[in-house]
Write a protein that holds these residues in place. Structure first.
Motif, mmCIF file in Angstrom:
data_model
loop_
_atom_site.group_PDB
_atom_site.id
_atom_site.type_symbol
_atom_site.label_atom_id
_atom_site.label_comp_id
_atom_site.label_asym_id
_atom_site.label_seq_id
_atom_site.Cartn_x
_atom_site.Cartn_y
_atom_site.Cartn_z
ATOM 1 N N GLY A 188 0.800 -1.211 0.000
ATOM 2 C CA GLY A 188 0.000 0.000 0.000
ATOM 3 C C GLY A 188 0.834 1.261 0.000
ATOM 4 N N ASP A 189 0.317 2.295 -0.638
ATOM 5 C CA ASP A 189 0.956 3.609 -0.696
ATOM 6 C C ASP A 189 0.092 4.553 0.135
ATOM 7 O OD1 ASP A 189 1.770 6.203 -1.327
ATOM 8 O OD2 ASP A 189 2.268 5.689 -3.395
ATOM 9 N N ALA A 190 0.582 4.899 1.310
ATOM 10 C CA ALA A 190 -0.203 5.736 2.217
ATOM 11 C C ALA A 190 -0.522 7.093 1.616
ATOM 12 C CB ALA A 190 0.538 5.904 3.541
ATOM 13 N N ALA A 191 0.414 7.660 0.842
ATOM 14 C CA ALA A 191 0.179 8.967 0.232
ATOM 15 C C ALA A 191 -0.974 8.890 -0.758
ATOM 16 C CB ALA A 191 1.453 9.460 -0.462
ATOM 17 N N ALA A 192 -0.985 7.834 -1.574
ATOM 18 C CA ALA A 192 -2.081 7.637 -2.527
ATOM 19 C C ALA A 192 -3.364 7.309 -1.778
ATOM 20 C CB ALA A 192 -1.737 6.512 -3.502
ATOM 21 N N GLY A 193 -3.217 6.595 -0.668
ATOM 22 C CA GLY A 193 -4.376 6.196 0.113
ATOM 23 C C GLY A 193 -5.098 7.355 0.764
ATOM 24 N N GLN A 194 -4.382 8.434 1.041
ATOM 25 C CA GLN A 194 -5.009 9.572 1.698
ATOM 26 C C GLN A 194 -6.155 10.124 0.868
ATOM 27 O OE1 GLN A 194 -2.338 12.774 2.720
ATOM 28 N NE2 GLN A 194 -3.903 13.881 3.891
ATOM 29 N N GLY A 195 -5.921 10.290 -0.426
ATOM 30 C CA GLY A 195 -6.973 10.787 -1.302
ATOM 31 C C GLY A 195 -8.096 9.779 -1.461
ATOM 32 N N TYR B 290 -5.553 -6.324 7.574
ATOM 33 C CA TYR B 290 -6.906 -6.551 8.055
ATOM 34 C C TYR B 290 -7.919 -5.689 7.308
ATOM 35 C CZ TYR B 290 -10.828 -7.373 11.169
ATOM 36 O OH TYR B 290 -12.065 -7.730 11.665
ATOM 37 N N ILE B 291 -7.566 -4.443 7.047
ATOM 38 C CA ILE B 291 -8.464 -3.552 6.303
ATOM 39 C C ILE B 291 -8.707 -4.099 4.903
ATOM 40 C CG2 ILE B 291 -8.643 -1.261 5.242
ATOM 41 C CD1 ILE B 291 -7.319 -0.108 7.734
ATOM 42 N N VAL B 292 -7.648 -4.576 4.242
ATOM 43 C CA VAL B 292 -7.795 -5.157 2.900
ATOM 44 C C VAL B 292 -8.706 -6.382 2.941
ATOM 45 C CG1 VAL B 292 -6.593 -6.344 1.006
ATOM 46 C CG2 VAL B 292 -5.590 -4.297 2.048
ATOM 47 N N GLN B 293 -8.512 -7.224 3.957
ATOM 48 C CA GLN B 293 -9.334 -8.426 4.085
ATOM 49 C C GLN B 293 -10.812 -8.085 4.220
ATOM 50 O OE1 GLN B 293 -9.379 -10.537 7.853
ATOM 51 N NE2 GLN B 293 -9.213 -12.497 6.795
ATOM 52 N N LEU C 217 -13.683 -0.391 -5.606
ATOM 53 C CA LEU C 217 -12.265 -0.393 -5.241
ATOM 54 C C LEU C 217 -11.492 -1.549 -5.867
ATOM 55 C CD1 LEU C 217 -12.507 0.385 -1.395
ATOM 56 C CD2 LEU C 217 -12.074 1.998 -3.274
ATOM 57 N N SER C 218 -10.308 -1.236 -6.390
ATOM 58 C CA SER C 218 -9.412 -2.280 -6.892
ATOM 59 C C SER C 218 -8.615 -2.814 -5.706
ATOM 60 C CB SER C 218 -8.444 -1.706 -7.928
ATOM 61 O OG SER C 218 -7.530 -0.804 -7.322
ATOM 62 N N GLU C 219 -7.892 -3.903 -5.908
ATOM 63 C CA GLU C 219 -7.069 -4.445 -4.831
ATOM 64 C C GLU C 219 -6.029 -3.429 -4.391
ATOM 65 O OE1 GLU C 219 -4.240 -8.332 -3.793
ATOM 66 O OE2 GLU C 219 -5.141 -8.111 -5.783
ATOM 67 N N GLN C 220 -5.453 -2.711 -5.375
ATOM 68 C CA GLN C 220 -4.453 -1.704 -5.032
ATOM 69 C C GLN C 220 -5.067 -0.573 -4.231
ATOM 70 O OE1 GLN C 220 -0.928 -1.908 -5.856
ATOM 71 N NE2 GLN C 220 -1.089 -0.482 -4.121
ATOM 72 N N ASP C 221 -6.287 -0.183 -4.584
ATOM 73 C CA ASP C 221 -6.979 0.861 -3.826
ATOM 74 C C ASP C 221 -7.106 0.448 -2.359
ATOM 75 O OD1 ASP C 221 -7.395 2.462 -6.069
ATOM 76 O OD2 ASP C 221 -9.367 1.584 -6.496
ATOM 77 N N MET C 222 -7.501 -0.810 -2.159
ATOM 78 C CA MET C 222 -7.691 -1.313 -0.799
ATOM 79 C C MET C 222 -6.398 -1.265 0.000
ATOM 80 S SD MET C 222 -10.152 -4.596 -1.507
ATOM 81 C CE MET C 222 -11.702 -4.436 -2.417
ATOM 82 N N HIS C 223 -5.300 -1.660 -0.647
ATOM 83 C CA HIS C 223 -4.002 -1.631 0.036
ATOM 84 C C HIS C 223 -3.579 -0.199 0.361
ATOM 85 C CE1 HIS C 223 -2.385 -5.754 0.216
ATOM 86 N NE2 HIS C 223 -3.198 -5.981 -0.802
ATOM 87 N N GLY D 82 -5.689 0.995 3.221
ATOM 88 C CA GLY D 82 -5.234 0.298 4.421
ATOM 89 C C GLY D 82 -3.938 0.876 4.950
ATOM 90 N N ALA D 83 -3.006 1.177 4.048
ATOM 91 C CA ALA D 83 -1.716 1.735 4.454
ATOM 92 C C ALA D 83 -1.890 3.114 5.073
ATOM 93 C CB ALA D 83 -0.777 1.816 3.256
ATOM 94 N N TYR D 84 -2.829 3.882 4.538
ATOM 95 C CA TYR D 84 -3.071 5.229 5.066
ATOM 96 C C TYR D 84 -3.574 5.174 6.507
ATOM 97 C CZ TYR D 84 -5.409 9.666 5.955
ATOM 98 O OH TYR D 84 -5.822 10.837 6.539
#
Length: 265
Positions: free
Chosen positions: A73-80, A110-113, A135-141, A144-146
């Motif tokens: 997961g990319d937390a920076a991408a996850g913020q948006g 856990y969030i992805v699951q 959401l795509s799998e990458q979106d979920m990661h 989750g990372a964020y």
């Protein structure tokens, strides 16, 4: 760990080296040339092998990563991407409405699951199923990372329920066949990301209580082994036990002092 009561993660290396010896018309000259040629060929062969090794070693690592399909997961991408989650769960994962769980500090795995379970329909919730659908799998990661990078704000526990809640969380109840919560969720409630046991520390008592009641009544969050654990435990708890452990969990949080005890009002 402390409480706040109310009021207070076969490469095949091949290396072919051609050694060409130039033979002169004179046999004697050729014999003289062989030792020198062989001598200079050895370091050349070693250099070729050395140069080929790193490149060959990179191939299995890349192949293994591609085969495993692991996404980080990319937390920076996850913020948006998590902006829409903020309406219920808070922009930093600390929900202000106790019916919605805090996501701050929850593990990415856990969030992805859970998002995957909502998207597939294994876990039923009209709002979350709609949110997870696009959401795509990458979106979920990324989401989750964020949230995994945020910190849950400490909650408070009802002093009247702490004793029984602590007993259930730390010791369980052998007579009822209830194991200690901390066996899976850890002594400070931080959970176990590798085994995908969720973080519970500082979670809203109202949310924990509602969730345990639903599990007590047969609600399941999926059909995998993890999803079968909690319903079987919740069914052994009565309403008072559920209220006590839920309250205890809300007041559970980590501090710098590992030996901290419940604070007095």
């Amino acid at each position: 760990m402390s409480f706040r009561p109310a009021g207070s993660r076969p490469a095949v290396l091949g290396c072919a080296v051609a050694l060409v010896f130039a033979l002169s018309a004179s046999i004697a000259a050729a014999q003289d040339a062989k030792p020198a040629a062989a001598s200079s060929a050895k370091p050349a062969a070693a250099a070729a092998a050395s140069a080929a090794a790193p490149a060959a070693a990179e191939k299995p690592a890349a192949a293994e990563a591609a085969h495993s399909g692991v996404k980080l997961g990319d937390a920076a991408a996850g913020q948006g991407k998590a902006a829409a989650c903020g309406a219920c769960h808070g922009m930093d994962g600390n929900s202000s409405d106790a019916q919605y769980p805090k996501l701050a500090g929850q593990s990415e795995q856990y969030i992805v699951q859970q998002l995957t379970n909502f998207k597939s329909g294994k876990r039923q919730n009209p709002i979350m199923m709609g949110m997870a659908a696009p959401l795509s799998e990458q979106d979920m990661h990324d989401i989750g990372a964020y949230f995994a990078g945020k910190s849950a704000l400490p909650g408070v526990a009802d002093q009247a329920l702490v004793e029984r809640g602590e007993q259930l969380y730390r010791q369980g109840d052998a007579a009822k066949g209830v194991p200690a919560c901390m066996a899976c969720h850890s002594i400070d409630g931080r959970g176990n990301p590798g085994a995908m046991y969720p973080q519970l520390t500082s979670q809203h008592a109202q949310y924990i209580q509602a969730t345990l009641k639903a599990m007590h009544d047969g609600t399941s969050w999926g059909d995998d082994a993890h999803a079968r654990i909690m319903p079987s435990i919740a069914q052994k708890l009565d309403e008072k036990d559920i209220a006590a452990v839920a309250s205890y969990v809300e007041g559970l949080h980590a501090t710098e002092s590992a030996a901290a005890k419940p604070a007095t009002p």
